[in-house]
Design a protein around this motif. Structure first.
Motif, PDB file in Angstrom:
ATOM      1  N   TYR A  23      -0.706   4.188  30.796  1.00  0.00           N
ATOM      2  CA  TYR A  23      -1.475   3.237  31.596  1.00  0.00           C
ATOM      3  C   TYR A  23      -0.767   2.967  32.933  1.00  0.00           C
ATOM      4  N   VAL A  24       0.518   2.685  32.865  1.00  0.00           N
ATOM      5  CA  VAL A  24       1.282   2.402  34.091  1.00  0.00           C
ATOM      6  C   VAL A  24       1.304   3.620  35.004  1.00  0.00           C
ATOM      7  N   GLU A  25       1.585   4.790  34.452  1.00  0.00           N
ATOM      8  CA  GLU A  25       1.646   6.023  35.258  1.00  0.00           C
ATOM      9  C   GLU A  25       0.304   6.287  35.957  1.00  0.00           C
ATOM     10  N   MET A  26      -0.785   6.075  35.238  1.00  0.00           N
ATOM     11  CA  MET A  26      -2.103   6.336  35.801  1.00  0.00           C
ATOM     12  C   MET A  26      -2.465   5.288  36.854  1.00  0.00           C
ATOM     13  N   LYS A  27      -2.103   4.039  36.606  1.00  0.00           N
ATOM     14  CA  LYS A  27      -2.345   2.975  37.595  1.00  0.00           C
ATOM     15  C   LYS A  27      -1.574   3.251  38.882  1.00  0.00           C
ATOM     16  N   ILE A  28      -0.319   3.682  38.741  1.00  0.00           N
ATOM     17  CA  ILE A  28       0.504   4.005  39.913  1.00  0.00           C
ATOM     18  C   ILE A  28      -0.173   5.090  40.746  1.00  0.00           C
ATOM     19  N   LYS A  29      -0.839   6.016  40.080  1.00  0.00           N
ATOM     20  CA  LYS A  29      -1.548   7.095  40.784  1.00  0.00           C
ATOM     21  C   LYS A  29      -2.883   6.620  41.368  1.00  0.00           C
ATOM     22  N   GLY A  30      -3.231   5.358  41.152  1.00  0.00           N
ATOM     23  CA  GLY A  30      -4.462   4.810  41.708  1.00  0.00           C
ATOM     24  C   GLY A  30      -5.699   5.115  40.884  1.00  0.00           C
ATOM     25  N   LEU A  31      -5.510   5.504  39.627  1.00  0.00           N
ATOM     26  CA  LEU A  31      -6.646   5.841  38.773  1.00  0.00           C
ATOM     27  C   LEU A  31      -7.216   4.592  38.118  1.00  0.00           C
ATOM     28  N   ASP A  32      -8.505   4.616  37.861  1.00  0.00           N
ATOM     29  CA  ASP A  32      -9.194   3.521  37.188  1.00  0.00           C
ATOM     30  C   ASP A  32      -9.094   3.768  35.684  1.00  0.00           C
ATOM     31  N   VAL A  33      -8.168   3.062  35.031  1.00  0.00           N
ATOM     32  CA  VAL A  33      -7.881   3.302  33.621  1.00  0.00           C
ATOM     33  C   VAL A  33      -7.890   1.985  32.851  1.00  0.00           C
ATOM     34  N   GLY A  34      -8.390   2.063  31.630  1.00  0.00           N
ATOM     35  CA  GLY A  34      -8.344   0.934  30.709  1.00  0.00           C
ATOM     36  C   GLY A  34      -7.701   1.391  29.420  1.00  0.00           C
ATOM     37  N   ALA A  35      -7.110   0.439  28.695  1.00  0.00           N
ATOM     38  CA  ALA A  35      -6.433   0.776  27.446  1.00  0.00           C
ATOM     39  C   ALA A  35      -6.863  -0.177  26.338  1.00  0.00           C
ATOM     40  N   ALA A  36      -7.026   0.366  25.146  1.00  0.00           N
ATOM     41  CA  ALA A  36      -7.351  -0.432  23.963  1.00  0.00           C
ATOM     42  C   ALA A  36      -6.310  -0.134  22.897  1.00  0.00           C
ATOM     43  N   THR A  37      -5.597  -1.172  22.486  1.00  0.00           N
ATOM     44  CA  THR A  37      -4.605  -0.964  21.437  1.00  0.00           C
ATOM     45  C   THR A  37      -5.270  -1.054  20.068  1.00  0.00           C
ATOM     46  N   GLU A  38      -4.519  -0.677  19.077  1.00  0.00           N
ATOM     47  CA  GLU A  38      -4.998  -0.563  17.703  1.00  0.00           C
ATOM     48  C   GLU A  38      -5.487  -1.909  17.166  1.00  0.00           C
ATOM     49  N   TYR A  39      -6.774  -1.997  16.896  1.00  0.00           N
ATOM     50  CA  TYR A  39      -7.368  -3.237  16.391  1.00  0.00           C
ATOM     51  C   TYR A  39      -6.761  -3.660  15.056  1.00  0.00           C
ATOM     52  N   SER A  40      -6.435  -2.692  14.220  1.00  0.00           N
ATOM     53  CA  SER A  40      -5.951  -3.033  12.878  1.00  0.00           C
ATOM     54  C   SER A  40      -4.635  -3.805  12.911  1.00  0.00           C
ATOM     55  N   THR A  41      -3.803  -3.606  13.915  1.00  0.00           N
ATOM     56  CA  THR A  41      -2.548  -4.345  14.005  1.00  0.00           C
ATOM     57  C   THR A  41      -2.817  -5.839  14.169  1.00  0.00           C
ATOM     58  N   GLU A  42      -3.757  -6.173  15.059  1.00  0.00           N
ATOM     59  CA  GLU A  42      -4.116  -7.577  15.251  1.00  0.00           C
ATOM     60  C   GLU A  42      -4.778  -8.140  13.992  1.00  0.00           C
ATOM     61  N   TYR A  43      -5.599  -7.326  13.340  1.00  0.00           N
ATOM     62  CA  TYR A  43      -6.247  -7.726  12.094  1.00  0.00           C
ATOM     63  C   TYR A  43      -5.187  -8.090  11.048  1.00  0.00           C
ATOM     64  N   LEU A  44      -4.171  -7.236  10.915  1.00  0.00           N
ATOM     65  CA  LEU A  44      -3.097  -7.490   9.948  1.00  0.00           C
ATOM     66  C   LEU A  44      -2.343  -8.772  10.282  1.00  0.00           C
ATOM     67  N   ARG A  45      -2.082  -8.996  11.566  1.00  0.00           N
ATOM     68  CA  ARG A  45      -1.382 -10.218  11.974  1.00  0.00           C
ATOM     69  C   ARG A  45      -2.181 -11.470  11.619  1.00  0.00           C
ATOM     70  N   GLU A  46      -3.479 -11.412  11.857  1.00  0.00           N
ATOM     71  CA  GLU A  46      -4.327 -12.589  11.656  1.00  0.00           C
ATOM     72  C   GLU A  46      -4.761 -12.795  10.212  1.00  0.00           C
ATOM     73  N   LYS A  47      -5.079 -11.701   9.509  1.00  0.00           N
ATOM     74  CA  LYS A  47      -5.718 -11.829   8.205  1.00  0.00           C
ATOM     75  C   LYS A  47      -4.861 -11.344   7.039  1.00  0.00           C
ATOM     76  N   GLY A  48      -3.755 -10.691   7.343  1.00  0.00           N
ATOM     77  CA  GLY A  48      -2.898 -10.182   6.273  1.00  0.00           C
ATOM     78  C   GLY A  48      -3.296  -8.783   5.826  1.00  0.00           C
ATOM     79  N   MET A  49      -2.699  -8.377   4.748  1.00  0.00           N
ATOM     80  CA  MET A  49      -2.835  -7.024   4.198  1.00  0.00           C
ATOM     81  C   MET A  49      -4.297  -6.626   3.985  1.00  0.00           C
ATOM     82  N   ILE A  50      -4.610  -5.394   4.334  1.00  0.00           N
ATOM     83  CA  ILE A  50      -5.930  -4.825   4.061  1.00  0.00           C
ATOM     84  C   ILE A  50      -5.945  -4.411   2.590  1.00  0.00           C
ATOM     85  N   GLU A  51      -6.843  -5.006   1.822  1.00  0.00           N
ATOM     86  CA  GLU A  51      -6.814  -4.816   0.374  1.00  0.00           C
ATOM     87  C   GLU A  51      -7.961  -3.978  -0.161  1.00  0.00           C
ATOM     88  N   THR A  52      -9.048  -3.867   0.601  1.00  0.00           N
ATOM     89  CA  THR A  52     -10.196  -3.112   0.101  1.00  0.00           C
ATOM     90  C   THR A  52     -10.684  -2.136   1.170  1.00  0.00           C
TER      91      THR A  52
END
Length: 190
Positions: A23-52
Motif C-alpha cells: 500500500y505504501v509503495e503504491m501510494k508513493i508511486k501516486g497510484l490509487d490503491v485501497g487495502a482490506a485486511t482480513e475480516y476474520s481477525t477482527e471477528y476473532l477479536r470481537e466475538k472469540g473463537m470460530i466454532e461452527t
C-alpha cells in the motif's frame, strides 16, 4: 473495476505486513490503491473463537463487504480473499462425519468460492519464513498454521488457479509483487 490483488497464506505468515508495505509503495508511486485486511481477525477479536462452519458464512460476508468498499480504487489489495472461508470451513470439519447442514453450508461456500475466484487479477502465496508467534487472537499453533498453508495451496492447485509464490523479506516480497503486476520499481533489489 479495480485490479484486485490477493495475498494468501496461513495465519501469522506476514500477509498484513506485506499489504501494508505494498500500500505504501503504491501510494508513493501516486497510484490509487485501497487495502482490506482480513475480516476474520477482527471477528476473532470481537466475538472469540470460530466454532461452527456457519460462522464462515459471516466471515465471507464481512470480507465481501470490506473488499466491495474498494471498488472506487484502481488497485485493491487484500490479505485474505472471499474464497478463503471455504478453505477454512473444510479445514474446520476435517475428517469428521459431517451433518446434512454442514454439507449444505460447505457446498454453498464452495459455490461462492468458485464464483469469486475469477475476480482476483493476481493471487500471491506467501510461505511461512519468519517463524510463528502467537498473537493472542488466533487459536492456531505453528503446526496447525502450516497445515492451513497447505490447505490454501492445495485448493489453489486443485482448482487450477494461477498464483505466484513470493519469498524473502517483506520489502523483497513487495518488490516482486510490484514487478509481477507490471509496476516498475526504481530501487529494485531483487
Amino acid at each position: 473495476m479495480p485490479i484486485r490483488i490477493a495475498i494468501l497464506g496461513g495465519p501469522r505468515c506476514g500477509k498484513t505486513t506485506l499489504i501494508q508495505q505494498l500500500y505504501v509503495e503504491m501510494k508513493i508511486k501516486g497510484l490509487d490503491v485501497g487495502a482490506a485486511t482480513e475480516y476474520s481477525t477482527e471477528y476473532l477479536r470481537e466475538k472469540g473463537m470460530i466454532e461452527t462452519i456457519s460462522e464462515q458464512y459471516g466471515i465471507y460476508l464481512g470480507q465481501l463487504q470490506l473488499e466491495s468498499s474498494l471498488e472506487i480504487h484502481d488497485y485493491a489489495i487484500t490479505d485474505y480473499a472471499t474464497f478463503v472461508p471455504y478453505i477454512y470451513g473444510r479445514f474446520m470439519l476435517g475428517s469428521k462425519k459431517r451433518t446434512t447442514k454442514e454439507i449444505e453450508i460447505l457446498k454453498d461456500l464452495y459455490s461462492l468460492a468458485l464464483k469469486d475466484l475469477s475476480k482476483y487479477n493476481y493471487i500471491f502465496f506467501v510461505p511461512r519464513e519468519f517463524g510463528y508467534t502467537k498473537d493472542g487472537v488466533r487459536w492456531q499453533d505453528e503446526d496447525t498454521a502450516a497445515l492451513i498453508d497447505d490447505s490454501i495451496k492445495n485448493f489453489l492447485d486443485a482448482e487450477n488457479v494461477s498464483y505466484s509464490i513470493v519469498e524473502g523479506t517483506t520489502k523483497e516480497r513487495a518488490n516482486k509483487i510490484l514487478n509481477l503486476i507490471g509496476i516498475d520499481k526504481e530501487d529494485e533489489t531483487a
